[in-house]
Design a protein around this motif. Structure first.
Motif, mmCIF file in Angstrom:
data_model
loop_
_atom_site.group_PDB
_atom_site.id
_atom_site.type_symbol
_atom_site.label_atom_id
_atom_site.label_comp_id
_atom_site.label_asym_id
_atom_site.label_seq_id
_atom_site.Cartn_x
_atom_site.Cartn_y
_atom_site.Cartn_z
ATOM 1 N N LEU A 7 -9.826 50.736 13.024
ATOM 2 C CA LEU A 7 -10.959 49.814 12.829
ATOM 3 C C LEU A 7 -11.138 48.919 14.054
ATOM 4 C CD1 LEU A 7 -10.422 48.629 9.141
ATOM 5 C CD2 LEU A 7 -12.373 49.924 10.005
ATOM 6 N N ILE A 8 -10.006 48.411 14.524
ATOM 7 C CA ILE A 8 -10.059 47.503 15.685
ATOM 8 C C ILE A 8 -10.612 48.254 16.898
ATOM 9 C CG2 ILE A 8 -8.681 46.185 17.345
ATOM 10 C CD1 ILE A 8 -6.726 45.598 15.048
ATOM 11 N N ILE A 23 -13.230 45.968 27.747
ATOM 12 C CA ILE A 23 -11.797 45.887 27.447
ATOM 13 C C ILE A 23 -11.216 47.281 27.660
ATOM 14 C CG2 ILE A 23 -10.107 45.467 25.613
ATOM 15 C CD1 ILE A 23 -12.316 43.636 24.337
ATOM 16 N N ASN A 24 -10.151 47.343 28.432
ATOM 17 C CA ASN A 24 -9.529 48.631 28.753
ATOM 18 C C ASN A 24 -8.603 49.055 27.614
ATOM 19 O OD1 ASN A 24 -8.042 50.744 29.796
ATOM 20 N ND2 ASN A 24 -7.902 49.857 31.835
ATOM 21 N N LEU A 25 -8.900 50.195 27.004
ATOM 22 C CA LEU A 25 -8.097 50.642 25.867
ATOM 23 C C LEU A 25 -7.146 51.788 26.241
ATOM 24 C CD1 LEU A 25 -10.880 50.510 23.124
ATOM 25 C CD2 LEU A 25 -8.885 49.033 23.287
ATOM 26 N N ASP A 26 -6.984 52.023 27.533
ATOM 27 C CA ASP A 26 -6.145 53.140 27.982
ATOM 28 C C ASP A 26 -4.692 53.024 27.527
ATOM 29 O OD1 ASP A 26 -7.732 53.644 31.254
ATOM 30 O OD2 ASP A 26 -8.334 54.143 29.206
ATOM 31 N N LYS A 27 -4.251 51.787 27.311
ATOM 32 C CA LYS A 27 -2.839 51.610 26.944
ATOM 33 C C LYS A 27 -2.632 51.595 25.440
ATOM 34 C CE LYS A 27 -1.442 49.168 31.099
ATOM 35 N NZ LYS A 27 -0.896 47.947 31.685
ATOM 36 N N GLY A 28 -3.632 52.027 24.711
ATOM 37 C CA GLY A 28 -3.484 52.114 23.262
ATOM 38 C C GLY A 28 -3.137 50.778 22.647
ATOM 39 N N LYS A 29 -2.020 50.733 21.903
ATOM 40 C CA LYS A 29 -1.621 49.499 21.204
ATOM 41 C C LYS A 29 -1.298 48.379 22.193
ATOM 42 C CE LYS A 29 1.417 51.484 18.238
ATOM 43 N NZ LYS A 29 2.431 51.515 17.150
ATOM 44 N N SER A 51 -16.586 40.382 14.424
ATOM 45 C CA SER A 51 -16.928 41.759 14.048
ATOM 46 C C SER A 51 -15.711 42.488 13.487
ATOM 47 C CB SER A 51 -17.549 42.514 15.225
ATOM 48 O OG SER A 51 -16.601 42.799 16.217
ATOM 49 N N ILE A 52 -14.534 42.209 14.022
ATOM 50 C CA ILE A 52 -13.309 42.823 13.483
ATOM 51 C C ILE A 52 -13.038 42.317 12.070
ATOM 52 C CG2 ILE A 52 -10.791 42.948 13.735
ATOM 53 C CD1 ILE A 52 -11.250 43.027 16.793
ATOM 54 N N GLU A 53 -13.199 41.017 11.869
ATOM 55 C CA GLU A 53 -13.019 40.435 10.528
ATOM 56 C C GLU A 53 -13.955 41.124 9.531
ATOM 57 O OE1 GLU A 53 -13.864 36.356 11.359
ATOM 58 O OE2 GLU A 53 -11.752 35.776 11.401
ATOM 59 N N GLN A 54 -15.198 41.285 9.935
ATOM 60 C CA GLN A 54 -16.190 41.897 9.048
ATOM 61 C C GLN A 54 -15.819 43.334 8.730
ATOM 62 O OE1 GLN A 54 -18.929 40.104 7.725
ATOM 63 N NE2 GLN A 54 -18.752 41.877 6.382
ATOM 64 N N SER A 77 0.690 34.703 20.766
ATOM 65 C CA SER A 77 -0.621 34.864 20.141
ATOM 66 C C SER A 77 -0.745 36.249 19.519
ATOM 67 C CB SER A 77 -1.714 34.657 21.185
ATOM 68 O OG SER A 77 -2.956 35.096 20.675
ATOM 69 N N PRO A 78 -1.235 36.311 18.284
ATOM 70 C CA PRO A 78 -1.440 37.632 17.665
ATOM 71 C C PRO A 78 -2.604 38.401 18.294
ATOM 72 C CG PRO A 78 -2.210 35.881 16.218
ATOM 73 C CD PRO A 78 -1.571 35.212 17.366
ATOM 74 N N PHE A 79 -3.334 37.724 19.165
ATOM 75 C CA PHE A 79 -4.517 38.359 19.745
ATOM 76 C C PHE A 79 -4.254 38.915 21.148
ATOM 77 C CE2 PHE A 79 -7.046 36.905 16.325
ATOM 78 C CZ PHE A 79 -6.592 35.645 16.001
ATOM 79 N N ARG A 80 -3.001 38.900 21.560
ATOM 80 C CA ARG A 80 -2.772 39.256 22.960
ATOM 81 C C ARG A 80 -2.989 40.746 23.240
ATOM 82 N NH1 ARG A 80 1.781 38.829 20.423
ATOM 83 N NH2 ARG A 80 3.517 40.227 20.833
ATOM 84 N N THR A 81 -2.660 41.612 22.259
ATOM 85 C CA THR A 81 -2.900 43.055 22.459
ATOM 86 C C THR A 81 -3.544 43.633 21.204
ATOM 87 O OG1 THR A 81 -0.796 43.773 21.528
ATOM 88 C CG2 THR A 81 -0.829 43.311 23.913
ATOM 89 N N VAL A 82 -4.020 44.839 21.338
ATOM 90 C CA VAL A 82 -4.605 45.544 20.192
ATOM 91 C C VAL A 82 -3.538 45.722 19.099
ATOM 92 C CG1 VAL A 82 -5.574 47.750 19.445
ATOM 93 C CG2 VAL A 82 -6.349 46.721 21.581
ATOM 94 N N GLY A 83 -2.343 46.098 19.531
ATOM 95 C CA GLY A 83 -1.249 46.322 18.586
ATOM 96 C C GLY A 83 -0.828 45.050 17.867
#
Lengths: 96, 266
Positions: A7-8, A23-29, A51-54, A77-83
């Motif tokens: 979802l994220i 945002i670069n998503l190449d590193k996955g989590k 948008s993520i909350e929704q 911070s819980p927001f530092r990475t996708v994981g």
């Protein structure tokens, strides 16, 4: 967790179309989301989190707010990475 | 100027000079009285127009009252001859109208500096998340808030409030803050009138913008504080597309009102 990650990632892909520096998503989590190594500005962060909350609320049928006293008080911070964001959302959903 | 009655008398007199009405003066009596008390306001009466100059440090903000476009043009030409300072004027209008007043200012020699759009959102639903306790700004925070505003915005055309206005807003609990090491790093200034909220400023210290939740927390706190408001307004610069899009994603739309800021630099 995989579902939450999905979802994220989906929201970020959509959001990236509106950013000058996606945002670069190449590193996955481990992809950096928000923090010292991030290019994301506050105003974009606000929109992305909303948008993520929704998306998570729609999927799980529960109202969700990621920005609260707990998030502010965390040492890392819980927001530092996708994981880390996925883990944080997972924790919140389990508690409810 | 000595007294606010001078403004009211000027308005009454100008309205009798013609059938139309041109003005950009939407200042409350409370604010105007403070400006008069601080010795910041000067009134000039033309043939069929009147003007207020609010003196800032290096320029003056211009407010106009005219009952015809000819009166405004003639009055402005005379005013320019009588004054020497740099002037800045806000011209509010609907986006799709033929902006007569703007043309007058351009013809006299003013340049358009920026355009601002007003955006509006209706009643919002807010989450019930437990947010950190709201921290209202104290009078001691006024200086740092003033500094942050001066560093961020264009003094000539974005109407940066002076220290007295900031202190008044603080006294009226309009400004909430977040601190780091006892220093304001982020603030949100929201002005409430009845059921309407105006988001005046929402600013985070640049050093914290990419790493702190401060801005987002303040936003959520303001929304919670004003959850019973029926509508919220804000102004945004035309050239700030990123911010416009972000606000649109958060439910705001341009409501058609535009502020063109013209300047005569001297």
């Amino acid at each position: 967790m995989d579902k939450i990650l999905g979802l994220i990632t989906k929201e970020i892909h959509g959001f990236n179309k509106t950013l000058d520096t996606p945002i670069n998503l190449d590193k996955g989590k481990e992809s950096v989301l928000f923090g010292r190594d991030s290019n994301l500005q506050s105003i974009d962060f606000v929109s992305l989190i909303a948008s993520i909350e929704q998306a998570v609320s729609d999927e799980y049928g529960k109202e969700l707010s990621l920005v609260d006293a707990r998030a502010m008080s965390q040492k890392n911070s819980p927001f530092r990475t996708v994981g880390s964001l996925a883990e944080y959302i997972n924790e919140i959903l389990k508690e409810d | 100027m000595e007294d606010i009655s001078e403004i009211k008398e000027a308005i009454t007199w100008v309205k009798e000079c013609g059938d139309e009405w041109y003005t950009n003066y939407y200042i409350s009596d409370i604010v105007a009285k403070q400006w008069i008390k601080n010795g910041q306001l000067k009134i000039l009466i033309g043939e069929n127009a009147a003007f207020l100059l609010r003196q800032k440090q290096s320029f003056s903000l211009l407010y106009y009252f005219a009952a015809s476009d000819e009166g405004l043009f003639a009055g402005m030409r005379a005013l320019i001859n009588e004054t020497t300072e740099t002037l800045s004027v806000d011209v509010l209008h609907k986006n799709d109208d033929d902006n007569k007043v703007g043309k007058i200012f351009r013809n006299i020699g003013f340049d358009k500096r920026i355009k601002l759009y007003r955006m509006r959102k209706g009643k919002s639903s807010i989450s019930k998340a437990k947010l950190p306790k709201v921290c209202y700004a104290k009078r001691d925070d006024a200086e740092i808030i003033e500094t942050m505003l001066s560093n961020e915005f264009d003094e000539l055309c974005e109407q940066i409030p002076d220290i007295d206005e900031i202190k008044s807003a603080i006294d009226n609990r309009q400004i909430i803050i977040l601190e780091d090491d006892n220093r304001v790093i982020s603030f949100f200034w929201a002005e409430r009138t009845g059921k309407t909220v105006l988001w005046r400023y929402w600013l985070t210290d640049p050093k914290y913008r990419s790493s702190s939740l401060a801005g987002l927390v303040l936003l959520r706190q303001v929304m919670a504080l004003h959850e019973d408001a029926m509508q919220t307004f804000l102004w945004v610069r035309e050239d700030n597309e990123k911010v416009i899009k972000a606000h649109e994603k958060n439910g705001f739309t341009k409501d058609g009102l535009v502020d063109d800021v013209y300047c005569l630099i001297r």
